[in-house]
Each structure stands twice: as C-alpha cells, then as structure tokens.
Design an enzyme around this catalytic site. Structure first.
Site, short mmCIF file in Angstrom:
data_model
loop_
_atom_site.label_atom_id
_atom_site.label_comp_id
_atom_site.label_asym_id
_atom_site.label_seq_id
_atom_site.Cartn_x
_atom_site.Cartn_y
_atom_site.Cartn_z
N GLU A 57 -7.43 -4.75 -5.87
CA GLU A 57 -6.02 -4.39 -6.07
C GLU A 57 -5.32 -4.59 -4.74
O GLU A 57 -5.67 -3.91 -3.76
CB GLU A 57 -5.98 -2.88 -6.30
CG GLU A 57 -5.65 -2.38 -7.63
CD GLU A 57 -5.52 -0.85 -7.56
OE1 GLU A 57 -4.53 -0.35 -7.00
OE2 GLU A 57 -6.42 -0.17 -8.06
N ASP A 68 2.14 7.76 -3.63
CA ASP A 68 1.15 7.64 -2.57
C ASP A 68 1.12 8.83 -1.62
O ASP A 68 2.16 9.38 -1.26
CB ASP A 68 1.39 6.36 -1.77
CG ASP A 68 0.91 5.14 -2.55
OD1 ASP A 68 -0.23 5.19 -3.06
OD2 ASP A 68 1.67 4.17 -2.67
#
Lengths: 273, 436
Positions: A57, A68
């Site tokens: 990824e 995040d």
C-alpha cells in the site's frame, strides 16, 4: 453491479488467493510515498515486496489525514514540507512494481484523486502498474465516479468496514469492494497497539457473513503474533505504523528485516483456516 | 451557474446541488446517522422545541436586538444600516444558538462528553458553557497559533471546566483543530458528541447547524419589518465556515428583493494569496466531510488560509454557501484586513459598539455596498425618507476577545508592554490611515 465485478480482473484478489494456496495469511504493508525521500521510499517498498509482503500500500501524503495517528502524520507532513508532488506517486508505483511481484495499491484521501480528476488518476495509476486504491474517507454512497473509473481501468477498490458499521452498511461495503474489504479493527486512528482489538474478529466475521470473499484487518498491527492471531479468522493482515517507524529509525534495510519477521507470523499451521 | 426554481429555504441536505454529502471515514458514519436520526426526531417533538425556546429566552437572551446605527451609516446618506446584535447573546456571539441545540441533542443521545474545534475561541467558549450548564465533560481543540492569538478565550474555557488542547499539527489553526477533533471522535464516539461549530462538515451538520441558527434571520426579518416597515434591500454577513451568514440569510432566502452578501476574509488581498476567501478562489473539492469550495493547491493539498480574524481563518466554506453562490442567490466578496479594521474602528467610534473582527468584515461589506449604491446614483443626500435603502448586518459577535489584536494593529499598546521587535512590526504593518 456484481456482474461487472465478476468480469473485471482483480490482481489483489489473485495475490491474496495465492497466499492462501501457499498456506499463508496475506501480508499487506503500508508505506508513505516519498518518505523519507522518493528514492528511499522506492527502496523501502521493494524491501517490503521482496521480504514477504503480498500487497504493498503506497500512501499519498495529504495535508489533512484525519484517520492517521502521530507516526504516520509526522512522516507524511515531513514529505509535504519537503515539497512532494503528486506525480511522483506514479513514478514510485512504476519503479516498485518493476522490481517486485507484490501487488501495488495506493492509499489516498479522496480530495487528491478528486483534484486530478477520478478518471485521469485511475488511468495514470493503471498505466504505472498499480492495482487499485484504498479509500479511507470515501464511502460507497459518494463513490459513483470511482465505480466507473475502476471498472474502466480494471482497478481494485478497497472500502473500509468498521466495528460501528451497521449490517446494512457492511453489505453495501462488501458489494462495493473488489480485491478485499479492509476491516478496521478498532474505533480509532492508525498506530501500533500492544494487542489486537477484540472487535477485529467480529468485524471480519460480519464482512464474511455479508459475502466478502476476502477481508484483511488493519489498525494496530505490529507484530508476528498479531498476524498469527488474525490469520485464524481473516484473509489478510495490514501493517502500517510499525513499518513507518522502522523506516524512520533504520531505513529501507530495517523495513526488509521487519517484513521478514512479520512474514513468519503469516505462515499458517495446518489447523489454520 | 446552477438554475434553481422554487424555494431556497429549508434545504434538507445531504446535498446542496453538487455540494455537501458525507465524505467521511466509515468509522464515523454510524455516529452521523445517529445524530441525523436524533435531530429528525427532535425537530418534530414539541417538548424539544419548548426546551430550546426556554433556553433561548432565559439563558441565551433571545431575541437579540436589532439596532439602527445612523452615525455609522452617516458617510453614505440615503442608506440606513441595522445591526442584528448577536454580540449581545450570552457568551458574546451567535455560536451559542447552535451549541445549545446540539447539546440538547447530545443529551437525548445519552452522550456525556462534548468535543469541539474552535478558531477565535467563540465556539469553544460556547461549547464549554453548554457543557457546564448540562453537566458534561468537554474538550476543545484549538490550533496552537489561535491559542496565542486568543489567550483570554483559552482561560475562559478553562474557567468553565473545559480541557483545551493546543493543536500542533499542520498550520496549527482551525482546520487542524477539526482534524484532531475528528481523530478524538473516531475513538470516543460511544460517549462523545462532536459539537461541530459551523455549517461545514458531513451531513447532517450543515443543515442541522443552519436550523439552530435560522432564529437569527427569522428574528431579524420580523424586527426590520416592525422598525422600518419593510424588508431590507440587502443583508450582509461574514463567512468563514458560514454559520452566522446562513442563519441570517435563511430568513430572507425566499424574499427575492433582498440581496444577500457573504463577506469572506480577503486577508492581505486576493492577489497576495494570503487570504481565506474560498469561494472567491473558486476551486471545489472535498474537505472535512463535504464537497465545497476550498483553498487547495494543484495537487489537492489544502492551502493554509490567512486572516486577521481567527474565526474566519478556515480554508473551506459550508456547502450550502457554495450552492447559494452557484445559483446566484447570494453574492460572496472578499474584504481585506485593512477594510475590515477600518470598519471595526468606525463602529467603535461612531456607535460605542466594539465588534468582533469577524463581524467587522460584514460591516465593511455594508459600507462598500452603500458606497456602490451612492456611486450608481441610487442613493444620495436628497433621497426622500421613504426611498432610503436598508442594509441589515449580522453583528455576529462582540470584540472583547479582539482588543489585544486590534490594539496591536492600531499601535495603541504602550511600548513598554510589547517586545521591541513585535511592536515595530505591528506599527510598520499598519496601513496608512488606519490610525485615527
């Protein structure tokens, strides 16, 4: 929709099924594009692919990464501060896919794709050798253009399912995804955690029950024993923050070493599913 | 341009033309659906309406006044200006309307904790206030830059029992505070309501926040009819995310004779690139859950916004404003820091009202509009009383929180109280004519 899905080749599905056939839980590793430099991010991704990752990824640094945690935020803000441009994502995908057999996905917040134009982004990703996109802030209801473009360029589309998703939504997510369904293991943002959340198994079971052939678990996974545990019920395990920390502290070589270690957890014993 | 026929009022969302929607992580969708459901039930429930009305009347101090300001308007004869006095609400701005509404919803949902983002601190103070009133925990996320610009509001929130988190990521302003509030919410959604402070964000926030602020326009319409005997020719409001603007606009949306002006923060000027005028920049995309106009570079990275007012320092705008712009129903213009501070000072000196710097953008927009009408010969010293033009301005907040910023801008701080370097910069940056 399912008719279309069936007629489009899915390279991510093939990679996960190949891992299953080899007696392994698919290992999926995340690294941010351009971190710490474009060159080293290519070397790190190659190290990931040649040491046991089935799927890579590549995360696109974004100014407002709401899913995040601190480690990935710190890495991607540094990349942006150094003047990262989106074009290099395609260069990175191309360079890495020429040097490893791992399938390359891009993980991106949607405004990046929206700005370039969904069709253009999809075409360029396919041309570079990318297999699809993981979309952390795109829900199927808003993904009309992406459905069309991903079918046109034979790209996989990985949507997330969460512990909080209703049964109705899990069904929608499963039907919308191609490649695998990304099972969010905890209610929270990315980041290494000492234990795999107890919610993970249920998230996977619900996605399987809704018809998903492949479900991978992400968020909080950092150790071989986590992957071993997840492998009992899921088809793949996704590691992000731990790899980014390794890259930060030890460069591409450390990514290779950690990947090899993680890969030991991906080997299923005979009793394993 | 988007063609729209029929009523502009009560747009339900989640879409406003091509704008709005729900561009959010899946983890939060269930919570958004719960808020949506709870709000839909509450607005049909007479008991909820009664609770809200009681708090508006006996706690917030509604209805807020509509004050005519003839000395402020004196430079352009033939134009009457009225201020909708949201500055007189409890906590000093319009923000409390939405906060009270959403806090009641949070209570209905059984949530025990409120989180909020804040720029200028007005929304944070309002949320901390509601948390104290309802006995809830409260955490407010505020960009580190803003905690410095608005130190007194940080102390106010703390006095009210809230925890204030100084956000040190990104540009350290409002957009980054929203990012951190969303990260908190993803992990705490079982107990926590994210009390979003403006008409941005994913559905149902834009339509829900507008609903709680529509009282501003409803009251203003009734008051101007009572005081002036007719509808105004124009309504002016400042637009960052756009909550006070949508609140006052809503009452007039279906009055085609009433021009609506949203004044964006033009910062140091559009050509400087240092501004927060998302609509005037003209690029659409998705940020914080909505498709709308936003300040972004060619790659889709959000660009840092700039404004002298922390409350307008946001690089996007509510999706309904994007739609009102595209339909032509409302007009959005940038106001520079300099124009804004001139209007700020003029209201202080002519009317004895210290406005928020955010609201001063609306005041400057009203003065500009009045001058434009005069230039076009539509009004003048000889305009008969019955033919005078009327502007209603949303005075969304009071300026107490801005006294330090304004004093620095106007060079009013004694030399001994400011570091030599900082003071010299402030004086040097002061535009000509800004000092009285």
């Amino acid at each position: 929709m399912s008719e279309t899905v069936n007629t489009v080749r899915s390279r991510t599905s093939e990679a996960i099924e190949a891992a299953r056939a080899a007696g392994r839980t698919a290992l999926i590793g995340y690294l941010p594009a351009g971190y710490p430099t474009v060159e080293d991010s290519i070397e790190a991704a190659v190290a990931l692919g040649t040491n046991g990752a089935d799927v890579i990824e590549i995360g696109i640094p974004y100014s407002d990464p709401v899913m995040d945690g601190p480690v990935i935020q710190a890495a991607t803000s540094q990349v942006l501060a150094d003047g990262f441009r989106i074009d290099s994502v395609f260069d990175i995908v191309k360079a890495v896919s020429e040097r490893t057999d791992a399938v390359m996905l891009v993980m991106t917040y949607w405004n990046i794709v929206d700005r370039m134009g969904v069709d253009t982004f999809a075409r360029r990703l396919a041309e570079a050798g990318g297999a699809g996109i993981i979309t952390p802030d795109l829900v199927p209801e808003e993904a009309g253009e992406w459905f069309e473009a991903s079918d046109r360029y034979e790209l996989d589309r990985v949507f997330l399912t969460a512990p909080s998703s209703t049964d109705e939504r899990v069904k929608l997510i499963v039907e919308s995804s191609r490649g695998f369904v990304y099972g969010v293991s905890v209610m929270g943002v990315t980041g290494a955690r000492s234990q795999v959340s107890t919610a993970a198994e249920q998230v996977v079971a619900r996605a399987h029950a809704a018809g998903a052939p492949r479900v991978a678990v992400g968020l909080g996974i950092s150790k071989p024993e986590h992957i071993r545990e997840i492998g009992r019920y899921a088809d793949g395990a996704i590691v992000g923050t731990a790899l980014v920390s390794a890259l930060r502290d030890g460069g591409p070589a450390a990514v290779g070493a950690l990947t090899a270690e993680l890969a030991t957890g991906a080997v299923r014993d005979r009793a394993g599913a | 341009m988007i063609e729209h026929t029929g009523s502009f009022q009560h747009q339900p969302g989640p879409y406003f033309g091509p704008y709005g929607g729900r561009w959010m992580p899946e983890s939060l969708i269930a919570a958004l659906e719960e808020v949506d459901r709870t709000f839909a039930e509450a607005r049909e429930d007479p008991e909820f309406a009664a609770q809200l009305q009681d708090l508006f009347t006996n706690y917030v101090n509604r209805p807020s006044l509509l004050t005519e300001v003839p000395r402020f308007a004196a430079a352009t004869p033939g134009v009457r200006i009225f201020l909708k006095r949201e500055d007189l609400n409890h906590t000093g701005s319009h923000k409390i309307n939405n906060v009270i509404g959403q806090a009641l919803l949070a209570q209905r949902m059984g949530k025990t904790r409120l989180i909020a983002e804040t720029g200028a601190g007005q929304h944070g103070v309002a949320t901390a206030t509601a948390a104290a009133l309802f006995g809830m925990e409260c955490t407010v996320y505020m960009g580190e830059v803003d905690t410095q610009r608005q130190a007194l509001n940080v102390a106010r929130m703390q006095m009210l029992g809230a925890e204030v988190v100084a956000v040190k990521t990104g540009a350290r302003t409002l957009k980054d505070a929203i990012n951190d509030a969303l990260r908190d919410w993803v992990a705490s959604v079982d107990t926590t309501h994210y009390l979003l402070g403006t008409v941005t964000g994913p559905a149902p926030f834009p339509a829900m926040v507008r609903y709680f602020h529509s009282v501003i326009g409803d009251e203003a319409r009734e008051q101007v009819l009572a005081q002036a005997g007719r509808l105004p020719d124009a309504v002016c409001a400042c637009v960052g995310g756009g909550s006070n603007a949508i609140g006052i606009f809503h009452g007039f949306l279906d009055d085609p004779g009433v021009e609506l002006y949203g004044l964006e923060a033009g910062g140091e000027g559009m050509e400087s690139g240092r501004h927060a005028a998302s609509i005037n920049l003209g690029r659409t995309g998705v940020l914080h859950g909505a498709r709308t106009y936003l300040m972004q570079d060619e790659d889709g990275q959000t660009v840092d916004s700039h404004s002298i007012s922390a409350g307008l320092d946001y690089p996007a705008v509510g999706p309904e404003h994007a739609w009102l712009h595209d339909t032509g129903r409302a007009t959005y213009e940038p106001v520079t820091d300099t124009e804004c501070m001139d209007a700020f000072q003029r209201l202080c000196r002519t009317e004895g009202i210290v406005p928020a710097i955010e609201s001063s953008h609306a005041l400057a927009g009203a003065l500009r509009l009045a001058r434009r009408w005069a230039d076009e010969g539509l009004v003048g010293p000889d305009t008969p009383e019955g033919e005078q033009r009327i502007i209603v301005v949303s005075l969304s907040g009071r300026g107490d929180k801005d006294v330090a910023t304004a004093a620095k801008y106007f060079g009013m701080l004694p030399d001994t109280e400011t570091p030599a370097g900082g003071d010299a910069e402030a004086v040097a940056a002061r535009p000509e004519g800004a000092q009285s």
